[in-house]
Design a protein around this motif. Structure first.
Motif, short mmCIF file in Angstrom:
data_model
loop_
_atom_site.label_atom_id
_atom_site.label_comp_id
_atom_site.label_asym_id
_atom_site.label_seq_id
_atom_site.Cartn_x
_atom_site.Cartn_y
_atom_site.Cartn_z
N PRO A 176 0.80 -1.23 0.00
CA PRO A 176 0.00 0.00 0.00
C PRO A 176 0.83 1.27 0.00
CG PRO A 176 -0.04 -1.05 2.16
CD PRO A 176 0.61 -2.01 1.23
N GLN A 177 2.12 1.19 0.38
CA GLN A 177 2.94 2.40 0.40
C GLN A 177 3.20 2.93 -1.01
OE1 GLN A 177 3.96 -0.70 1.03
NE2 GLN A 177 6.19 -0.97 0.87
N TYR A 178 2.90 2.11 -2.05
CA TYR A 178 3.10 2.56 -3.44
C TYR A 178 1.79 3.01 -4.10
CZ TYR A 178 7.89 0.96 -3.28
OH TYR A 178 9.22 0.83 -2.96
N LYS A 179 0.69 2.92 -3.38
CA LYS A 179 -0.61 3.23 -3.97
C LYS A 179 -0.71 4.68 -4.46
CE LYS A 179 -4.85 2.11 -5.08
NZ LYS A 179 -5.89 1.84 -4.09
N SER A 180 -0.06 5.60 -3.73
CA SER A 180 -0.15 7.01 -4.10
C SER A 180 0.93 7.45 -5.08
CB SER A 180 -0.07 7.88 -2.84
OG SER A 180 1.19 7.69 -2.20
N HIS A 181 1.86 6.57 -5.43
CA HIS A 181 2.94 6.94 -6.34
C HIS A 181 2.39 7.15 -7.76
CE1 HIS A 181 6.75 5.67 -4.02
NE2 HIS A 181 5.75 5.81 -3.16
N ASP A 182 3.05 8.01 -8.50
CA ASP A 182 2.75 8.10 -9.92
C ASP A 182 2.99 6.73 -10.54
OD1 ASP A 182 2.22 10.76 -9.59
OD2 ASP A 182 4.04 11.48 -10.57
N PHE A 183 2.05 6.27 -11.35
CA PHE A 183 2.09 4.91 -11.89
C PHE A 183 2.11 4.97 -13.41
CE2 PHE A 183 -0.41 1.08 -13.28
CZ PHE A 183 0.59 0.14 -13.03
N LEU A 209 -14.62 4.83 -9.10
CA LEU A 209 -14.14 4.61 -7.74
C LEU A 209 -13.92 5.92 -7.01
CD1 LEU A 209 -11.43 1.91 -8.59
CD2 LEU A 209 -13.67 1.49 -7.57
N GLU A 210 -13.93 5.83 -5.68
CA GLU A 210 -13.56 6.98 -4.86
C GLU A 210 -12.07 7.29 -5.09
OE1 GLU A 210 -15.63 8.73 -3.05
OE2 GLU A 210 -17.36 7.43 -3.43
N MET A 211 -11.70 8.54 -4.86
CA MET A 211 -10.33 8.96 -5.13
C MET A 211 -9.31 8.11 -4.40
SD MET A 211 -9.74 11.31 -7.36
CE MET A 211 -8.09 11.76 -6.84
N GLN A 213 -9.34 5.13 -3.88
CA GLN A 213 -9.24 3.79 -4.47
C GLN A 213 -8.62 3.84 -5.87
OE1 GLN A 213 -13.54 2.93 -4.03
NE2 GLN A 213 -12.93 1.20 -2.73
N HIS A 214 -8.33 5.03 -6.37
CA HIS A 214 -7.77 5.15 -7.71
C HIS A 214 -6.38 4.53 -7.80
CE1 HIS A 214 -10.36 8.68 -9.44
NE2 HIS A 214 -11.09 7.70 -8.94
N ILE A 215 -6.07 3.97 -8.96
CA ILE A 215 -4.69 3.68 -9.34
C ILE A 215 -4.19 4.95 -10.02
CG2 ILE A 215 -3.21 2.31 -10.86
CD1 ILE A 215 -5.11 -0.05 -10.40
N ASN A 216 -3.07 5.48 -9.54
CA ASN A 216 -2.62 6.82 -9.92
C ASN A 216 -1.91 6.81 -11.27
OD1 ASN A 216 -2.25 9.57 -9.62
ND2 ASN A 216 -0.39 9.33 -8.38
N LEU A 217 -2.62 6.37 -12.30
CA LEU A 217 -2.04 6.23 -13.64
C LEU A 217 -1.73 7.60 -14.23
CD1 LEU A 217 -1.31 4.39 -16.07
CD2 LEU A 217 -3.68 4.70 -16.85
#
Length: 478
Positions: A176-183, A209-211, A213-217
């Motif tokens: 989960p520590q990578y969930k907010s990283h630019d992807f 999805l709620e923000m 829960q987003h994948i930060n593509l």
């Protein structure tokens, strides 16, 4: 100085510490940390003792009912991983391993050495720029598996996109520590289908999805990518003729009998194209100026029959050592990844299902059963370039399988306005390739590279991915 002021001075260091801690990425929950540590790869057989490499590998279930699980290999960035983007790399085929190609022979930090006995550190690894995630997809490729045999008979682009999206959701739960990283998503060859389709799925699912829960593509990049059957096949034939692989008469014959705008070839066209492929029996279609692998044991060995020639040339790629050229390098990768001690260190083949056969860099069964029913993914580009996602396309310019000619055709067919004209880019005062910028898309070439650019031109590939991730133009001489 009054007492209250003295108290404030004493509390300031603690306040500063609390501020710093508030800026650090949130620690993973205990369960996720436990799963991460279970997947941590402490050390691999034959791994150089330095520099240190932070790596994880293991399985992520994508379908509980069928027992379908995909294998991944993840490397944290060499410096400041908490601040670097996350890049998913996919190889194509369909049916070839991103662990065997991308991780072990292209841009991973640990490359299999020239005799398959160990690893060497890659000074051009993309972990200099990003946290790097390799996925063996679709199911049946490499160490990925299913407990339901029928899963291997029903593979197509839609299933691959769905499974990969599910993998990402579950992987982010583990990390989960990578969930907010630019992807970012990247790949080559048939991943020219996987990458834009997955990008579109992430983009569309995010809207539902709620923000949190987003994948930060943020974007995607593809290399020597199969994209549009018409332009890719047209480019293949024109490349073969313009590089003296086929004769004038065969070129004229193909152009007379083949209509590449249809999904299926006519009998005449199929025969004509088999003659084109046959001309590559003695040279390497993936790098027309490289030595050919003539070892019978290699997965790269060719067969001049109509059906097998087309399939072999589409699936299997020539490989190059980081430290020098070896056209039969896939043999060394297979030797290394079939070692029991290596598989144990990678937490691979944990159920022993692969014991009755060798791990192979490409799966014939996946390729043969793959339902390639998508004629073009070009409309996805037309859609996604308008969303603000960063989109790059690159081509090694001496690849005969997915030539730059065809890629230029389909990119031009998008009809995008040009921001900057075709121009050279440089590395060490030498032309490294050319590029053109459109509104919403950049296309670049890498001079002297074949199908697998990071193998053939690792320094240039590192500049390319750095420019893409940092949203900068490729370097010009000025």
């Amino acid at each position: 100085m009054d007492d209250s002021y003295a108290v404030n001075l004493r509390w300031r260091p603690l306040f500063a510490i609390l501020v710093v801690l508030s800026l650090l990425p949130a620690a993973a929950p205990a369960a996720a940390r436990s799963d991460q540590e279970h997947d941590r790869v402490r050390f691999l057989p034959g791994q150089p003792p330095s520099p240190p490499v932070s790596q994880f590998a293991g399985y992520v279930t994508v379908n509980e009912r069928n027992g379908r699980a995909l294998f991944y290999w993840f490397f944290e960035a060499q410096t400041s991983p908490a601040k670097k983007p996350l890049l998913l790399w996919l190889n194509g085929g369909p049916g070839c391993s991103s662990v065997g190609y991308g991780a072990a022979s292209e841009m991973g930090p640990l490359l299999v050495n020239g005799n398959g006995t160990g690893l060497e550190f890659n000074k051009f690894a993309w972990t200099r720029e990003a946290n790097l995630l390799f996925l063996e997809s679709p199911v049946g490729v490499g160490f990925s598996y299913s407990n339901t045999t029928s899963d291997l008979d029903e593979i197509d682009d839609a299933l691959v996109a769905e499974d990969t999206y599910t993998f990402l959701v579950n992987w982010f739960n583990r990390f989960p520590q990578y969930k907010s990283h630019d992807f970012y998503i990247a790949g080559e060859s048939y991943a020219g289908h996987y990458v834009p389709q997955l990008s579109e799925m992430v983009y569309e699912r995010n809207k539902l999805l709620e923000m949190n829960q987003h994948i930060n593509l943020k974007g995607f990049i593809v290399g020597n990518a199969l994209t549009d059957d018409y332009y890719d096949e047209k480019g293949l034939v024109e490349f073969a003729w313009s590089h003296s692989v086929i004769s004038d008469s065969l070129y004229k014959h193909v152009t007379n009998v083949c209509n590449f705008k249809t999904i299926f070839f006519t009998g005449e066209c199929a025969h004509a194209m088999s003659l084109v492929y046959t001309q590559y029996d003695k040279i390497d279609i993936y790098n027309v100026y490289a030595p050919k692998c003539n070892t019978n044991e290699s997965a790269l060995s060719s067969d001049s029959t109509v059906e097998k020639t087309a399939k072999v040339f589409r699936k299997f790629k020539r490989l190059r050592m980081y430290s020098g050229y070896d056209p039969c390098y896939s043999i060394h990768i297979e030797d290394y990844l079939n070692r029991i001690d290596v598989q144990k260190s990678l937490h691979a083949n944990i159920s022993g299902w692969i014991n009755d056969r060798r791990w192979s860099i490409c799966s014939y069964s996946v390729y043969n059963n793959y339902d390639d029913n998508i004629f073009t993914v070009r409309p996805i580009y037309s859609k996604l370039v308008k969303t603000g996602l960063r989109v790059w396309v690159y081509s090694g310019d001496i690849d005969g399988r997915v030539p730059v000619i065809g890629s230029r055709y389909w990119v031009e067919a998008l009809g995008l306005p040009i921001k900057s004209q075709w121009q050279p880019w440089y590395l060490k005062n030498q032309v490294a390739g050319s590029y053109v910028e459109y509104e919403g898309l950049t296309m670049a070439t890498v001079r002297g590279a074949g199908h697998d650019v990071p193998q053939d031109k690792p320094a240039e590939a590192l500049v390319l991915i750095n420019s893409f991730l940092s949203d900068r133009q490729l370097p010009t001489k000025n």
